[in-house]
Structures are given as C-alpha cells and as structure tokens.
Scaffold this motif. Sequence first.
Motif, PDB file in Angstrom:
ATOM      1  N   PRO A  43      29.368 -83.583 -14.092  1.00 21.69           N
ATOM      2  CA  PRO A  43      30.555 -82.859 -13.623  1.00 21.69           C
ATOM      3  C   PRO A  43      31.615 -83.736 -12.981  1.00 21.69           C
ATOM      4  N   ARG A  44      31.285 -85.008 -12.672  1.00 20.85           N
ATOM      5  CA  ARG A  44      32.232 -85.846 -11.937  1.00 20.85           C
ATOM      6  C   ARG A  44      32.675 -87.093 -12.656  1.00 20.85           C
TER       7      ARG A  44
ATOM      8  N   ARG B 157      28.121 -77.573  -9.978  1.00 20.42           N
ATOM      9  CA  ARG B 157      29.210 -78.545  -9.978  1.00 20.42           C
ATOM     10  C   ARG B 157      29.825 -78.748  -8.601  1.00 20.42           C
TER      11      ARG B 157
ATOM     12  N   ARG C 207      38.538 -79.269 -20.646  1.00 20.93           N
ATOM     13  CA  ARG C 207      37.817 -78.225 -19.916  1.00 20.93           C
ATOM     14  C   ARG C 207      38.577 -76.902 -19.927  1.00 20.93           C
TER      15      ARG C 207
ATOM     16  N   ILE D  42      37.061 -76.708  -9.361  1.00 21.76           N
ATOM     17  CA  ILE D  42      36.174 -77.669  -9.989  1.00 21.76           C
ATOM     18  C   ILE D  42      36.932 -78.976 -10.149  1.00 21.76           C
TER      19      ILE D  42
ATOM     20  N   GLU E 262      30.779 -75.012 -21.846  1.00 24.25           N
ATOM     21  CA  GLU E 262      31.032 -76.230 -21.080  1.00 24.25           C
ATOM     22  C   GLU E 262      31.668 -77.304 -21.962  1.00 24.25           C
TER      23      GLU E 262
END
Length: 164
Positions: free
Chosen positions: A88-89, A141, A58, A148, A68
């Motif tokens: 996102p997780r 996110r 990232r 993040i 992204e």
Amino acid sequence: MAVETEVLRELHRLRSRLPLLTGALAAGADGLVLAQDLPDGQSEGLAALTAAALGVGRRMVDLAARGEFRELLVHGAGGYLATYAAGPRAVLTLLADERTDIGGLHLEGRYSGRRIGELMAGRPADGLPVTRTRRGEPSARPQSRGRILGALPLRIPPQSRHRP
C-alpha cells in the motif's frame, strides 16, 4: 539492515533475471525514491511521475469497480514502462527493451513488487509504528488524515442541465 538496502538488492536480482530490463525503480506512494537501478540520473522525476500514475491507476480501478490496483503498462516506440503496486505504500517501475517478453516482465515484476511490499510492511508510515493483526500481518492500508496514501482526491465536474 536498512529497508532501502534490501529493496536495492531486490532490484539487482530482478535485473539479473530479466536481461532486457534497462532500469528499475522503487518509490514510495509519496513520490520519493526508495531505491533505483537506472542508467541515468532521472530517478527523482520518474519516481514523482510513478507516484502520480499510481494515484491515477488506483482512482481508475476504483471508479470502474475493478478492485485493488495491481499494475500499469505503457508501451512506447522504444520499449515498455511497467508499474506494479508494491504494497500500500510503494510502487515498482520497470523500464524494458522493445524485445522484452511481456509475460516474463509481468511475472517477475509482480513477484518483485510483492517482495518490496513485504519489505516495506515493517517500515513505519510517517514515523508511526505499523499495527499488526493477531497473525502478525500488517493491518489495513495506512491512511493519512482519512485518505489512502497515493490516492487522488475525487472531484466530479458538475453536469450540464441544458438538453438540446
């Protein structure tokens, strides 16, 4: 049905679609195992390294202004290790034989990563409810204290002022 059970089912379906896949692991951005279908007991170590690779990936795409993070492929003498963003997780890591068709690996890995991300979208982050947009989609996110999840802190080393 628990999210982890559904994620494990997706890993089993993925392994049935890719016969040269030797292992599959879904982990959270925090490095904890969500589900695994690996031949040996190294899932915790692989999950932690996968989360670290996710953070580095990232940061790399962010610094290079490439959008992204989507995937990371490592090719070793004995085969491939492919990591795909799963929302996102979470992150999906696949171990594949040297003879694996890389195009098929990417196609199936991207599909399963998307599916796992969808499954995880309904799961609350840190016990907080998932906020949704008017169309029922998860909002931006999830963040933790302004950062993040899965992102590494930015530290730029000082530049030398000495010029020869």
